[in-house]
Design a protein around this motif. Structure first.
Motif, PDB file in Angstrom:
ATOM      1  N   ALA A 126       9.660   8.966  -0.555  1.00 61.87           N
ATOM      2  CA  ALA A 126       8.635   8.137  -1.192  1.00 61.87           C
ATOM      3  C   ALA A 126       8.578   6.756  -0.548  1.00 61.87           C
ATOM      4  N   ALA A 131       3.407  10.535  -5.570  1.00 59.70           N
ATOM      5  CA  ALA A 131       3.053  11.949  -5.513  1.00 59.70           C
ATOM      6  C   ALA A 131       4.230  12.826  -5.087  1.00 59.70           C
ATOM      7  N   ASP A 143       0.356   5.320  -4.336  1.00 60.11           N
ATOM      8  CA  ASP A 143      -0.061   6.603  -4.893  1.00 60.11           C
ATOM      9  C   ASP A 143       0.588   7.758  -4.137  1.00 60.11           C
ATOM     10  N   ALA A 144       0.679   7.630  -2.815  1.00 57.51           N
ATOM     11  CA  ALA A 144       1.315   8.673  -2.012  1.00 57.51           C
ATOM     12  C   ALA A 144       2.801   8.780  -2.335  1.00 57.51           C
ATOM     13  N   ARG A 198       6.514   6.259   2.497  1.00 61.80           N
ATOM     14  CA  ARG A 198       5.057   6.248   2.335  1.00 61.80           C
ATOM     15  C   ARG A 198       4.524   4.884   1.904  1.00 61.80           C
ATOM     16  N   THR A 240       0.831  -1.202   0.000  1.00 64.38           N
ATOM     17  CA  THR A 240       0.000   0.000   0.000  1.00 64.38           C
ATOM     18  C   THR A 240       0.867   1.254   0.000  1.00 64.38           C
ATOM     19  N   GLY A 241       0.203   2.398  -0.220  1.00 64.37           N
ATOM     20  CA  GLY A 241       0.884   3.681  -0.178  1.00 64.37           C
ATOM     21  C   GLY A 241       1.571   4.077  -1.470  1.00 64.37           C
TER      22      GLY A 241
END
Length: 423
Positions: A401, A356, A352-353, A404, A349-350
């Motif tokens: 990154a 970004a 997309d964060a 996250r 997971t994470g």
């Protein structure tokens, strides 16, 4: 163009992302791909190691160019089958791919071409291994002669460990005992059309699992490009690249062509800068992973034009590829237990964060999609790639990154590119 990329790793995702970044809108297929690649290409349920299946698909779908990512399809002769059908393919035929498929063959080619490399002894049984270890001395370097997914090399001062490593591979093929070479390592890619070569920008990768170059060898835990410290001993990166082109790439390509086995594709030179000069540690017959993830994002010229020119024998018509001044760093996130026994099936997971973060993108390697979301399906799960104006900036972005991303038991090195950040 309609382009088929064979493979399922972060290297292949990096190639696809580079093709996607071009002004031309290509139609891209990937076989077999992964969950991340599926967002950027049409994933095909096709065995990339089956020459007949690949040939039939490429012909039926009117594919303009096939790009072979991993080594196994090359050794299986996929490129040969495509060329016989008249389909342009970026990747050497089975005979030339022995540069990677057989380390003994690579040593013979280097000797014949006058390419600088370390001494090596081919051993067929443990008695020959023991004699070679004693002859070449410690530290001991033991290599599986054939393909070993980047994990067939052991460097150790422990003679018993060297013997045990050799014994693990002797059942299927001989092993090589090599002279230990000391110095910084450099990866340098060359595009070849069988006659001509064009160099890309050098990179440095990190093979050991843990910080400080500790732990077992892996397929690669991170990389960075360019290499500003080449300026000191060589004057500039360009002069270093010119030297290796003259003394390594061109002699090897000429020799293979003279033997009737032209090398068409990507020649990967694994180099070491010894006190006696630049020497070759190994050749690969395809883009390296994770170096591709930091070299291609800096490429200014359209990758598709370079690959097609190599596949069709027209590299001499193109100028030397240009690269942006940007710094690029990639850090590999691996599963718990990698490389010996990676734990798979855990939630990821994470992402997309992470993506970004400014200057960051992700290249998926071993990811799959379930009803609950993304999961890790192998050892090296993905590469976090960050671009910046300085190595301090790109490295900071990569690790921000990574912070996250959540993967239970996930592991990564925290010292990728530390040398150039400090400089």
């Amino acid at each position: 163009m309609r382009i088929l990329v064979l493979g399922s790793g972060a290297r292949e995702h990096a190639i696809i992302l580079a093709l996607r970044s071009e002004e031309a809108e290509h139609e891209i297929f990937a076989a077999p791909g992964n969950a991340g690649i599926a967002d950027d290409a049409a994933v095909v349920a096709l065995d990339p190691n089956d020459p007949g299946a690949v040939e039939e698909f490429a012909d039926a779908e009117r594919v303009d160019l096939v790009v072979i990512g991993p080594e196994a399809p090359l050794v299986a002769g996929v490129a040969d089958a495509l060329r016989e059908r008249g389909i342009p393919v970026f990747g050497p035929g089975r005979a030339a791919a022995r540069l990677e498929g057989s380390k003994s063959f690579a040593k013979r080619v280097m000797d014949a071409a006058g390419v600088p490399t370390g001494r090596a002894v081919r051993a067929h049984d443990l008695a020959e291994v023991a004699a070679a270890l004693d002859e070449l001395g410690s530290p001991h370097v033991v290599k599986a002669d054939g393909l070993a997914a980047g994990k067939g090399v052991l460097v150790t001062d422990d003679r018993e460990a060297a013997l045990a490593h050799a014994a693990a591979y002797l059942g299927s093929a001989p092993v090589l005992i090599e002279e230990f070479l000391s110095g910084p390592e450099v990866s340098l890619f060359f595009l070849s059309d069988g006659d001509h070569v064009l160099p890309l920008s050098p990179a440095q990768d990190f093979k050991r699992l843990r910080d400080g170059d500790e732990g077992p060898n892996t397929g690669g835990m991170g990389a960075y490009s360019p290499l500003p410290w080449l300026d000191g001993p060589f004057g500039s990166e360009e002069e270093f690249v010119d030297l290796v082109t003259r003394t390594v790439a061109e002699p090897v390509i000429r020799h293979l062509d003279a033997q009737g086995t032209p090398f068409i594709g990507l020649l990967y030179a694994g180099l070491i800068l010894t006190p006696q000069g630049v020497k070759v540690i190994e050749f690969n017959a395809r883009f390296g992973d994770p170096e591709t993830q930091v070299v291609l994002p800096r490429l200014v010229d359209p990758l598709s034009e370079l690959l097609m020119a190599a596949a069709s024998g027209h590299l001499e018509d193109l100028p030397r590829p240009a690269f942006a001044e940007a710094t690029a760093v990639t850090v590999v996130l691996a599963s718990e237990g990698y490389p010996e026994a990676p734990v798979t099936g855990r939630a990821l997971t994470g992402l997309d964060a992470a993506a970004a973060v400014e200057g960051v993108h992700l290249a998926h390697a071993a990811t799959g999609r379930t009803d609950e979301g993304l999961v890790a399906t192998g050892g090296r799960v993905l590469s976090v790639v960050a671009l910046g104006t300085t190595f301090a900036e790109s490295t900071s972005r990569a690790y921000r990154a990574l912070d996250r991303i959540e993967l239970a038991g996930g592991q990564y090195r925290t010292d990728i590119a530390a040398r150039v950040v400090e400089d």
